[in-house]
Design an enzyme around this catalytic site. Structure first.
Site, PDB file in Angstrom:
ATOM      1  N   HIS A   1      87.153  37.121  19.360  1.00 57.84           N
ATOM      2  CA  HIS A   1      87.520  36.994  17.929  1.00 57.84           C
ATOM      3  C   HIS A   1      87.385  35.553  17.446  1.00 57.84           C
ATOM      4  O   HIS A   1      88.053  35.156  16.496  1.00 57.84           O
ATOM      5  CB  HIS A   1      88.949  37.484  17.666  1.00 57.84           C
ATOM      6  CG  HIS A   1      89.269  38.808  18.291  1.00 57.84           C
ATOM      7  ND1 HIS A   1      89.147  40.010  17.634  1.00 57.84           N
ATOM      8  CD2 HIS A   1      89.672  39.118  19.557  1.00 57.84           C
ATOM      9  CE1 HIS A   1      89.488  40.999  18.450  1.00 57.84           C
ATOM     10  NE2 HIS A   1      89.798  40.487  19.630  1.00 57.84           N
TER      11      HIS A   1
ATOM     12  N   LYS B   1      75.757  12.595   7.585  1.00 60.88           N
ATOM     13  CA  LYS B   1      75.466  13.941   8.061  1.00 60.88           C
ATOM     14  C   LYS B   1      74.434  14.000   9.177  1.00 60.88           C
ATOM     15  O   LYS B   1      73.473  13.252   9.200  1.00 60.88           O
ATOM     16  CB  LYS B   1      74.952  14.798   6.898  1.00 60.88           C
ATOM     17  CG  LYS B   1      76.031  15.109   5.886  1.00 60.88           C
ATOM     18  CD  LYS B   1      76.870  16.284   6.327  1.00 60.88           C
ATOM     19  CE  LYS B   1      76.350  17.545   5.675  1.00 60.88           C
ATOM     20  NZ  LYS B   1      76.972  18.725   6.181  1.00 60.88           N
TER      21      LYS B   1
ATOM     22  N   GLU C   1      69.878  26.645  12.455  1.00 58.73           N
ATOM     23  CA  GLU C   1      70.088  27.517  11.293  1.00 58.73           C
ATOM     24  C   GLU C   1      68.841  28.332  10.976  1.00 58.73           C
ATOM     25  O   GLU C   1      68.910  29.517  10.642  1.00 58.73           O
ATOM     26  CB  GLU C   1      70.482  26.674  10.077  1.00 58.73           C
ATOM     27  CG  GLU C   1      71.804  25.950  10.240  1.00 58.73           C
ATOM     28  CD  GLU C   1      72.015  24.929   9.129  1.00 58.73           C
ATOM     29  OE1 GLU C   1      71.703  23.746   9.352  1.00 58.73           O
ATOM     30  OE2 GLU C   1      72.456  25.329   8.045  1.00 58.73           O
TER      31      GLU C   1
ATOM     32  N   SER D   1      71.140  14.203   5.555  1.00 58.36           N
ATOM     33  CA  SER D   1      71.339  14.650   4.174  1.00 58.36           C
ATOM     34  C   SER D   1      70.821  13.573   3.235  1.00 58.36           C
ATOM     35  O   SER D   1      70.938  12.384   3.525  1.00 58.36           O
ATOM     36  CB  SER D   1      72.823  14.892   3.931  1.00 58.36           C
ATOM     37  OG  SER D   1      73.104  14.824   2.539  1.00 58.36           O
TER      38      SER D   1
END
Ligand code: ARG
Length: 459
Positions: A157, A284, A291, A278
């Site tokens: 979970h 970043k 992704e 970024s």
């Protein structure tokens, strides 16, 4: 205008819209190598059977070699007027060698030709995925060997559950990718039959030798039914289904990489090679590659859906709908090829943050099950009672803001008087993971055994 390859019974050429919807050369030129290989095998066979002369066969081979060189050099004059790769190559062959070029299509149709080309192309990619999956498994096994006893939290979970080893986590993915590899190999076995010689749909009156062309193209045998040979695309559906399942595995591992590289987790870091910045936020480091791999399953499953819907309800034998079979497969396989390469690169590139993983492994009472098991093993308590006692001890630790192994013996004994000092030997994450020695469990020694098995297999 009536000069199309099939133009004999036509007075005029097709209209512009007919041509626009019919043309496939923009994408099926990717089948050029397979088309040439098929034509060589077919012309060899025609010559051996005495259907064309050896001189025609030699001219055909020479012309096809020239055409291949033109295609490789980027000088081949692809033409929309010639619809598809098959007619483009055949027309060019006639330009080059004259009449002999017109004999190549004896005892053959574009229907068995395209089915053959597409099978060969798909087969090449199934083989490629096998090689890429092996490389990915190797990268996972290498990480597993280096981190057989690196302790990390295991989750259910996405809540801390029990400590595991990083190596064990890597080998879980090795198992999944090995099943993917075997699915591709299995699909390859089933698809490896030759449609060539089925002709348009019914076979041919020429005395062709389909065993010979099948063998020349690396197929195990010719397909037994000519209607099936030109109509079947289940080989592509099966390959896409296997690709979809593989892509779900890539997506799950990607998701873990995304989570693990976040500032909140910091379980691993990726080098600059697999990270982007970024344009506005200078701090970043984004895991874009992970992704994008995570997303690829969308287009791969989309391709499977597209082709399944194209094929459903088609009567036997060939229908032009089937020209829509190739783009989804090309797109999906390009996506999978890139995804597998990127994932193998990321896995090799990952650096686990051992300290952070160890801290996280000890948090959230992750050894509570070990405490309960100690009560069962040492006090002969029924597991359900031990579960209840442990829950009470966890609540006590939580109230004091302590981890389980920092709770005093007196406090534990206030819940269960028979607990002894020995309890502390099972409360560390390392002890917990090390105790999981059942077959398939996470203990470092198990991981080392599995690594050895993988290495023997990969050799
Ligand atoms: N370009 C066609 C395809 O991809 C080749 C087969 C055409 N056959 C035909 N009878 N029109 O399916």
């Amino acid at each position: 205008k009536g000069q199309k390859m099939w133009g004999g019974r036509f007075a005029a050429g097709p209209g512009a819209l007919m041509q626009a919807i019919n043309v496939s050369i923009g994408f099926d030129q990717r089948l050029a190598d397979q088309d040439i290989a098929g034509s060589k095998a077919h012309s060899d066979m025609l010559a051996k059977q005495g259907i064309i002369t050896p001189a025609d066969r030699d001219a055909i081979h020479g012309g096809l070699d020239d055409i291949k060189a033109e295609i490789d050099a980027g000088t081949f004059p692809f033409s929309n007027d010639l619809e598809d790769i098959h007619l483009n190559i055949e027309a060019r062959l006639k330009d080059k060698i004259g009449d002999a070029g017109g004999r190549l299509h004896t005892g053959r149709s574009r229907n068995d030709q395209v089915a053959t080309d597409f099978r060969l192309w798909t087969r090449d990619h199934l083989d490629l995925f096998g090689i890429q999956l092996t490389a990915l498994i190797e990268a996972l096994v290498t990480q597993a060997e280096a981190h057989a006893d690196t302790i990390m939290p295991g989750f259910t979970h996405l809540q801390s559950a029990q400590p595991v080893t990083f190596g064990h986590h890597m080998l879980a993915y090795a198992e999944m990718f090995a099943r993917d590899r075997s699915r591709f190999a299995d699909a390859r076995k089933r698809m490896n039959e030759s449609p060539l010689g089925a002709a348009a749909l019914a076979g041919t009156p020429y005395n062709i030798d389909r065993d010979m062309t099948a063998k020349a193209l690396g197929f195990d045998r010719p397909m037994a039914n000519s209607l099936d040979a030109v109509s079947a695309r289940d080989f592509a559906l099966e390959a896409l289904a296997a690709a979809t399942i593989c892509a779900t595995h890539l997506s799950r591992l990607s998701e873990e990489i995304v989570i693990w590289t976040s500032a909140q987790f910091r379980f691993i870091s990726l080098s600059d090679a697999f990270t982007t910045g970024s344009s506005i936020m200078p701090q970043k480091r984004n895991p874009d590659a992970a992704e994008l791999v995570r997303a690829k399953v969308g287009r791969i499953l989309g391709a499977l859906t597209s082709l399944a819907v194209v094929m459903k309800g088609l009567p036997l034998a060939y229908s032009k709908d089937m020209q829509e079979d190739k783009e989804p497969v090309f797109d999906a396989f390009d996506a999978l090829e890139l995804g597998l390469a990127a994932m193998a690169g990321m896995v090799a590139d990952m650096t686990p943050n051992k300290d952070r993983l160890a801290d996280a492994a000890g948090a959230a009472f992750s050894t509570a099950t070990d405490l309960a098991d100690w009560l069962v093993m040492n006090l002969n308590m029924p597991f359900r009672d031990a579960h209840h006692v442990t829950g009470t001890i966890v609540a006590l630790a939580e109230a004091q803001g302590k981890t389980l192994d920092a709770l005093s013996l007196k406090d534990m004994q206030s819940v269960e008087a028979r607990i002894t000092n020995d309890i502390y030997s099972v409360l560390t994450p390392l002890a917990s993971a090390t105790s999981r020695t059942s077959y398939g469990g996470t203990a470092p020694n198990n991981v080392r055994h599995q690594v050895a098995r993988w290495k023997a297999e990969l050799d």
